[in-house]
Write a protein that holds these residues in place. Structure first.
Motif, short mmCIF file in Angstrom:
data_model
loop_
_atom_site.label_atom_id
_atom_site.label_comp_id
_atom_site.label_asym_id
_atom_site.label_seq_id
_atom_site.Cartn_x
_atom_site.Cartn_y
_atom_site.Cartn_z
N ASP A 186 -1.56 8.33 -8.44
CA ASP A 186 -2.42 8.41 -7.26
C ASP A 186 -3.62 7.49 -7.35
OD1 ASP A 186 -0.96 10.35 -5.82
OD2 ASP A 186 -1.79 11.95 -7.08
N ASN A 209 -4.64 5.85 -0.13
CA ASN A 209 -3.33 5.51 -0.72
C ASN A 209 -2.28 6.54 -0.32
OD1 ASN A 209 -4.11 3.19 -1.99
ND2 ASN A 209 -4.51 4.16 -3.97
N ASN A 210 -2.66 7.81 -0.37
CA ASN A 210 -1.74 8.87 0.00
C ASN A 210 -1.36 8.78 1.47
OD1 ASN A 210 -1.02 11.85 0.73
ND2 ASN A 210 -1.00 11.78 -1.52
N ARG A 250 -1.51 6.08 3.40
CA ARG A 250 -0.71 4.88 3.64
C ARG A 250 0.76 5.13 3.31
NH1 ARG A 250 -3.12 0.16 0.66
NH2 ARG A 250 -2.50 1.39 -1.15
N THR A 251 1.02 5.79 2.20
CA THR A 251 2.40 6.09 1.81
C THR A 251 3.10 6.95 2.85
OG1 THR A 251 1.82 5.95 -0.53
CG2 THR A 251 3.85 7.12 0.03
N LYS A 252 2.41 8.00 3.28
CA LYS A 252 3.00 8.92 4.26
C LYS A 252 3.22 8.24 5.61
CE LYS A 252 1.50 13.45 2.51
NZ LYS A 252 1.36 13.06 1.12
N SER A 278 3.49 4.99 6.28
CA SER A 278 4.51 3.93 6.19
C SER A 278 5.90 4.52 6.32
CB SER A 278 4.37 3.19 4.87
OG SER A 278 3.16 2.49 4.79
N LYS A 279 6.15 5.62 5.60
CA LYS A 279 7.45 6.27 5.69
C LYS A 279 7.70 6.81 7.09
CE LYS A 279 7.75 7.64 0.81
NZ LYS A 279 7.77 8.78 -0.15
#
Length: 509
Positions: free
Chosen positions: A191, A221-222, A224-226, A228-229
């Motif tokens: 993370d 960061n968290n 962005r990951t969520k 993007s998916k």
């Protein structure tokens, strides 16, 4: 999400949906889509307001340091004006939170359709969350972290005192005294990878010791990951969504939307002579139109994409139909097209664009977003946006030939590299007009021309004209623009069909 057109159904939906436990925090990761009924009018209104907000976020992010007072002040003003959540509403802002939630998912549908759109949407949404997260109180911030399952283990006072020297040497910007005052969290390396790479945290036993002031990096960061998916999954679902005839026109236009004055009719119609165009192209044309004008003069011809883009722009700056016919004919017959061929093959299409043939549609000049996002140029074409479609080295050479200073070229190329094409055009305006800050955002080639003429004339004539063109916004602008007071439902589909008809008349090269 379901849609209705009746006010009664909308009122019932609002009453039924007015449950404040749906939005316990003013911050969101937008993990669950809305399920209530909303009208198509509200659908469009919410989407346009959020698009306006994200455009402001983009402009401010390039013009100001994100942590500066100016950035925060201007962004809070925009949030207040558009009625989105901001820090003063952090405790009780159900309607603003509802609008924030629904509008995010609408734009997610519109901006998942290509890699460029996804990348732009993701960046602006991250910047918006960063601002909001840093503006709320420590207590609300902690509640939000718990709500999104990011409640990291706090470092005890004993352990913090034991590691005080290591934390001080490994965490830039903190003195020993501030280390003792600051709350630290144990965060898994996965993370905290960005902080680890930047050497901004202390690492021990597979954990990063992150100060509270840096926790926003973990949150982003968290997020962005969520997101993007989620965008990728939404893109896969588009075919089923686009089958809804009510939504397809709205979604297609949102990603290319222009919100501003309608330049299809100008008060200075007929005031510009053909002899002035060469001079105006140097002084007041945006780079895209300057490029088209030069190509036309050099080659005595433009292919259909260039003729459409440039012809509607000239119409917007004031050329009458008679002037347009004379202008294009004089230039084309200097090349390989004789007068008879022009009258039979090209004159009709020009009259058509002025609303004098076919369905009598008064076509609107292209906005920046339409030029950037649709019909990219191919070999032998000169239309499009030079900042979006030109090779950076060729763009650099072009700017050098126009006497743009090296420092200005560097700034423009940096904006292009960051895919801020309209801001690159805005910087070009500032450099060619010797102004430091425009005080407005450029969104349309005809706006560029109008503002240039206003500036060069001392604001004497065209200021009134710009105001009048803003008042004409209620006029149909359904080719590529929407505004917060319009309702482009069936009219968008009609206009698209009409535009296809116009393109057909331009296909002869």
């Amino acid at each position: 999400m379901e849609f209705s057109s009746g006010r009664g159904r909308l009122k019932q939906a609002r009453l039924a949906g007015d449950r404040r436990d749906l939005y316990p925090h003013s911050l969101q990761f937008y993990l669950e889509p809305p399920t209530e009924n909303i009208s198509l009018v509200e659908f469009e209104s919410f989407a346009i307001d959020r698009l306006k907000l994200l455009k402001v976020v983009e402009n401010l992010g390039v013009s100001y340091v994100r942590s500066s007072d100016s950035y925060r002040t201007k962004l809070e003003f925009e949030l207040r004006k558009l009625k989105f959540p901001y820090k003063a509403l952090a405790e009780d802002d159900y309607e603003a939170r509802r609008k924030d939630h629904i509008s995010h998912f609408i734009l997610r549908l519109a901006y998942c359709q290509s890699e460029d759109l996804r990348r732009w949407f993701l960046q602006q949404e991250m910047d918006l969350l960063r601002y909001r997260f840093n503006e709320v109180t420590d207590n609300l911030r902690q509640k939000f972290l718990e709500h999104v399952n990011l409640s990291f283990e706090a470092v005890s006072e004993d352990l913090k005192n034991e590691l005080a020297n290591e934390l001080y040497t490994s965490t830039p910007g903190l003195s020993v005294a501030k280390v003792k005052e600051q709350m630290f969290y144990k965060v898994g390396l996965a993370d905290a990878v960005d902080l680890f790479r930047a050497r901004r945290v202390f690492i021990k036993d597979g954990f990063a010791y992150v100060p509270f002031k840096e926790i926003d990096v973990i949150v982003l960061n968290n997020y962005r990951t969520k997101l993007s998916k989620a965008l990728a999954l939404t893109a896969r679902s588009l075919p089923s969504i686009q089958s809804d005839e009510r939504l397809q026109p709205l979604l297609n236009h949102l990603s290319h939307s222009y919100i501003g004055p309608d330049y299809s009719v100008q008060k200075n119609t007929g005031k510009i002579s053909l002899e002035q165009i060469d001079t105006l192209s140097v002084k007041s044309f945006p780079l895209c139109m300057r490029q088209l004008h030069k190509a036309l003069r050099d080659n005595h011809h433009l292919r259909h994409g260039g003729r459409m883009q440039y012809g509607l722009f000239l119409k917007g700056i004031g050329l009458t139909l008679e002037q347009a016919l004379e202008f294009w004919k004089k230039e084309f017959i200097r090349g390989k097209v004789d007068a008879d061929k022009f009258d039979k093959g090209y004159a009709y299409s020009i009259r058509h664009s002025y609303g004098k043939e076919g369905r009598r549609t008064d076509y609107t000049p292209y906005s920046c977003m339409k030029i950037i996002m649709s019909n990219p140029p191919s070999q032998g074409d000169y239309h499009g946006c030079p900042f979006r479609h030109s090779d950076p080295e060729l763009l650099k050479q072009k700017l050098q030939s126009y006497k743009i200073p090296p420092s200005g070229i560097t700034q423009i190329l940096e904006l292009v590299k960051g895919m801020h094409y309209q801001l690159a055009c805005q910087k070009y305006f500032e450099l060619t007009h010797d102004v430091d800050n425009l005080g407005f955002s450029l969104n349309h080639p005809n706006q560029y021309f109008t503002e240039s003429q206003r500036l060069l004339s001392g604001g004497r004539e065209l200021k009134k004209e710009l105001s009048n063109s803003g008042n004409s916004q209620q006029k149909s602008n359904s080719q590529e623009s929407m505004n917060s007071n319009s309702t482009p439902t069936s009219s968008n589909t009609t206009a698209d069909a009409e535009l296809e008809g116009l393109e057909a008349y331009f296909t002869e090269d």
